[in-house]
Design a protein around this motif. Structure first.
Motif, mmCIF file in Angstrom:
data_model
loop_
_atom_site.group_PDB
_atom_site.id
_atom_site.type_symbol
_atom_site.label_atom_id
_atom_site.label_comp_id
_atom_site.label_asym_id
_atom_site.label_seq_id
_atom_site.Cartn_x
_atom_site.Cartn_y
_atom_site.Cartn_z
ATOM 1 N N ILE A 130 15.658 38.471 -26.075
ATOM 2 C CA ILE A 130 14.428 38.020 -24.934
ATOM 3 C C ILE A 130 14.650 39.715 -24.218
ATOM 4 O O ILE A 130 15.669 40.152 -23.380
ATOM 5 C CB ILE A 130 14.960 37.382 -24.204
ATOM 6 N N LYS A 131 13.232 40.343 -24.667
ATOM 7 C CA LYS A 131 12.658 41.378 -23.621
ATOM 8 C C LYS A 131 12.332 40.748 -22.243
ATOM 9 O O LYS A 131 10.672 40.658 -22.347
ATOM 10 C CB LYS A 131 12.078 42.283 -24.102
ATOM 11 N N ALA A 132 13.160 41.163 -21.217
ATOM 12 C CA ALA A 132 12.375 40.484 -19.899
ATOM 13 C C ALA A 132 11.490 41.691 -19.536
ATOM 14 O O ALA A 132 11.916 43.223 -19.307
ATOM 15 C CB ALA A 132 13.753 40.313 -18.982
ATOM 16 N N TYR A 133 11.080 41.337 -18.378
ATOM 17 C CA TYR A 133 9.698 42.188 -17.955
ATOM 18 C C TYR A 133 10.383 43.195 -16.983
ATOM 19 O O TYR A 133 11.608 42.365 -16.046
ATOM 20 C CB TYR A 133 9.264 41.796 -17.348
ATOM 21 N N ARG A 165 5.870 35.228 -15.334
ATOM 22 C CA ARG A 165 6.258 35.456 -16.365
ATOM 23 C C ARG A 165 7.134 36.426 -16.541
ATOM 24 O O ARG A 165 7.951 37.747 -15.846
ATOM 25 C CB ARG A 165 5.112 36.668 -16.323
ATOM 26 N N TYR A 166 8.177 36.036 -17.157
ATOM 27 C CA TYR A 166 9.684 36.606 -17.877
ATOM 28 C C TYR A 166 10.076 37.115 -18.575
ATOM 29 O O TYR A 166 10.306 38.489 -18.540
ATOM 30 C CB TYR A 166 10.253 35.246 -18.063
ATOM 31 N N GLY A 167 9.470 37.030 -20.058
ATOM 32 C CA GLY A 167 9.180 38.276 -20.755
ATOM 33 C C GLY A 167 8.658 37.900 -22.402
ATOM 34 O O GLY A 167 7.683 36.933 -22.544
ATOM 35 N N TYR A 168 9.396 38.093 -23.442
ATOM 36 C CA TYR A 168 8.925 38.204 -24.544
ATOM 37 C C TYR A 168 9.684 38.270 -25.395
ATOM 38 O O TYR A 168 11.037 39.502 -25.337
ATOM 39 C CB TYR A 168 7.909 38.450 -24.949
ATOM 40 N N PHE A 169 9.553 37.978 -26.827
ATOM 41 C CA PHE A 169 10.066 37.511 -28.251
ATOM 42 C C PHE A 169 8.952 38.547 -29.516
ATOM 43 O O PHE A 169 8.114 37.949 -29.227
ATOM 44 C CB PHE A 169 10.696 36.548 -28.403
ATOM 45 N N GLY A 207 -4.162 21.373 -29.751
ATOM 46 C CA GLY A 207 -3.453 22.268 -28.379
ATOM 47 C C GLY A 207 -2.408 23.040 -27.624
ATOM 48 O O GLY A 207 -1.440 23.406 -27.388
ATOM 49 N N GLY A 208 -1.862 22.931 -29.270
ATOM 50 C CA GLY A 208 -0.970 24.501 -29.699
ATOM 51 C C GLY A 208 0.337 22.820 -29.089
ATOM 52 O O GLY A 208 0.944 22.052 -29.336
ATOM 53 N N ARG A 209 1.730 23.976 -29.635
ATOM 54 C CA ARG A 209 2.976 22.663 -29.515
ATOM 55 C C ARG A 209 3.962 24.090 -28.752
ATOM 56 O O ARG A 209 3.530 24.988 -28.380
ATOM 57 C CB ARG A 209 3.424 23.466 -31.553
ATOM 58 N N TYR A 210 5.085 23.518 -28.459
ATOM 59 C CA TYR A 210 6.912 23.110 -28.093
ATOM 60 C C TYR A 210 7.642 23.760 -29.141
ATOM 61 O O TYR A 210 7.489 23.602 -29.564
ATOM 62 C CB TYR A 210 6.569 22.507 -26.470
ATOM 63 N N LEU A 211 7.940 24.908 -28.447
ATOM 64 C CA LEU A 211 9.380 25.095 -29.017
ATOM 65 C C LEU A 211 10.743 25.318 -27.732
ATOM 66 O O LEU A 211 10.852 25.939 -27.156
ATOM 67 C CB LEU A 211 9.657 26.945 -29.740
ATOM 68 N N ASP A 212 11.229 24.455 -27.838
ATOM 69 C CA ASP A 212 13.018 24.688 -27.510
ATOM 70 C C ASP A 212 14.207 25.551 -27.768
ATOM 71 O O ASP A 212 14.321 25.784 -29.388
ATOM 72 C CB ASP A 212 13.729 23.569 -27.064
ATOM 73 N N ILE A 213 14.022 26.602 -26.794
ATOM 74 C CA ILE A 213 15.039 27.701 -27.481
ATOM 75 C C ILE A 213 16.743 27.554 -26.980
ATOM 76 O O ILE A 213 16.610 26.880 -26.050
ATOM 77 C CB ILE A 213 14.544 28.930 -26.975
ATOM 78 N N GLN A 214 17.677 28.136 -27.813
ATOM 79 C CA GLN A 214 19.579 27.893 -26.951
ATOM 80 C C GLN A 214 19.836 29.200 -27.118
ATOM 81 O O GLN A 214 19.533 30.075 -27.621
ATOM 82 C CB GLN A 214 19.702 27.198 -28.441
ATOM 83 N N GLU A 215 19.980 29.776 -26.066
ATOM 84 C CA GLU A 215 20.858 30.416 -26.067
ATOM 85 C C GLU A 215 22.115 31.085 -26.292
ATOM 86 O O GLU A 215 23.164 30.126 -26.625
ATOM 87 C CB GLU A 215 21.612 30.288 -23.851
ATOM 88 N N ILE A 216 22.007 31.691 -26.994
ATOM 89 C CA ILE A 216 23.388 32.241 -27.730
ATOM 90 C C ILE A 216 24.304 33.477 -26.884
ATOM 91 O O ILE A 216 25.687 32.893 -27.059
ATOM 92 C CB ILE A 216 23.129 33.492 -28.734
ATOM 93 N N ASP A 217 23.761 34.481 -26.012
ATOM 94 C CA ASP A 217 24.691 34.950 -24.895
ATOM 95 C C ASP A 217 23.592 35.376 -23.994
ATOM 96 O O ASP A 217 22.070 35.243 -23.828
ATOM 97 C CB ASP A 217 25.319 36.340 -25.869
ATOM 98 N N THR A 218 23.623 36.045 -23.233
ATOM 99 C CA THR A 218 22.859 36.429 -21.679
ATOM 100 C C THR A 218 21.251 36.540 -22.774
ATOM 101 O O THR A 218 20.571 36.703 -22.044
ATOM 102 C CB THR A 218 23.189 37.600 -20.885
ATOM 103 N N THR A 219 21.219 37.790 -23.523
ATOM 104 C CA THR A 219 19.947 38.337 -23.834
ATOM 105 C C THR A 219 19.704 37.415 -25.357
ATOM 106 O O THR A 219 18.370 37.690 -25.700
ATOM 107 C CB THR A 219 19.860 39.686 -24.340
ATOM 108 N N THR A 220 20.446 36.913 -26.214
ATOM 109 C CA THR A 220 19.975 36.543 -27.117
ATOM 110 C C THR A 220 20.040 34.558 -27.874
ATOM 111 O O THR A 220 20.516 34.199 -26.905
ATOM 112 C CB THR A 220 20.955 36.609 -28.448
ATOM 113 N N TYR A 221 18.724 34.531 -27.834
ATOM 114 C CA TYR A 221 18.276 33.126 -28.123
ATOM 115 C C TYR A 221 17.881 32.565 -29.804
ATOM 116 O O TYR A 221 17.750 33.295 -30.116
ATOM 117 C CB TYR A 221 16.943 32.907 -27.241
#
Length: 223
Positions: free
Chosen positions: A93-96, A117-121, A164-178
């Protein structure tokens, strides 16, 4: 002496070739999918089938199911694309640096939710780099927790997948990788009933490609 010098230089070149190849491969693989063995793929497919069966059972029987009683009576299961390992990514994740607070709208009028607005992949697909904005959702009640929200549209939206779009739950692997496994992309509750107000994904997350994975349109929803 010249021959010895040439041989010495050749040895140096041969010695550095593996190192150069390793560097090149490492750089080229930074934004690619993790490679999986056949056994790992079978295991992931089996886990996905178990997830599907459990979710279908909950939709059919659980009190919290978004389906109305009359829909439960005829419910035979949700619709999915086949599991495809290439839609499973490990991304950083690339945090702003500047994380602005916004009011994120729900699908019903007046439904506004506080988000950052936290960041982006970024991920590669079809020889292109695609970007997904990530919001950090603030608690709506005292004592609640924040969570990262990823919602999106793609080229299949409105045709094969929920418009209407879909959602995706993400799983943290480490503090920056999901871990982002798009095979688990799912419909918000608005796809099953008009009783709900669902968070509208970031408008920037309109992908030009078709993500033919995850949950399809629920074709038996009541009108």
């Amino acid at each position: 002496m010249k021959i010895k010098r040439v041989l010495f230089n050749l040895k140096k070149i041969i010695f550095f070739i593996p190192a150069i190849l390793l560097i090149t491969l490492a750089c080229s693989d930074q934004n690619k999918n993790k490679q999986y063995t056949a056994i790992e793929i079978d295991s992931l497919k089996n886990a996905f089938e178990q997830y599907r069966q459990a979710k279908d059972n909950d939709f059919k029987t659980a009190e919290w199911s978004p389906l109305a009683p009359e829909d439960k009576a005829v419910f035979t299961g949700l619709h999915y694309f086949d599991y495809e390992i290439s839609f499973r990514y490990q991304l950083k994740i690339k945090a702003y640096d500047k994380q602005d607070t916004i009011e994120a709208p729900g699908s019903k009028s007046g439904d506004l939710r506080t988000a950052v607005r936290y960041g982006y992949f970024e991920f590669n697909r079809d020889a292109q780099t695609h970007r997904l904005e990530v919001w950090k959702m603030m608690p709506r009640k005292d004592g609640g927790e924040t969570h990262l929200f990823v919602g999106f549209w793609d080229a299949a939206s409105g045709d094969e997948t929920y418009p209407g779009g879909r959602y995706l739950d993400i799983q943290e692997i480490d503090t920056t990788t999901y871990l982002l496994d798009f095979n688990y992309a799912y419909n918000p509750y608005c796809a099953y009933s008009d009783r709900y107000s669902c968070l509208i994904p970031p408008l920037e997350n309109r992908l030009e490609i078709g993500l033919t994975c995850g949950e399809k349109i629920y074709k038996k929803r009541r009108e």
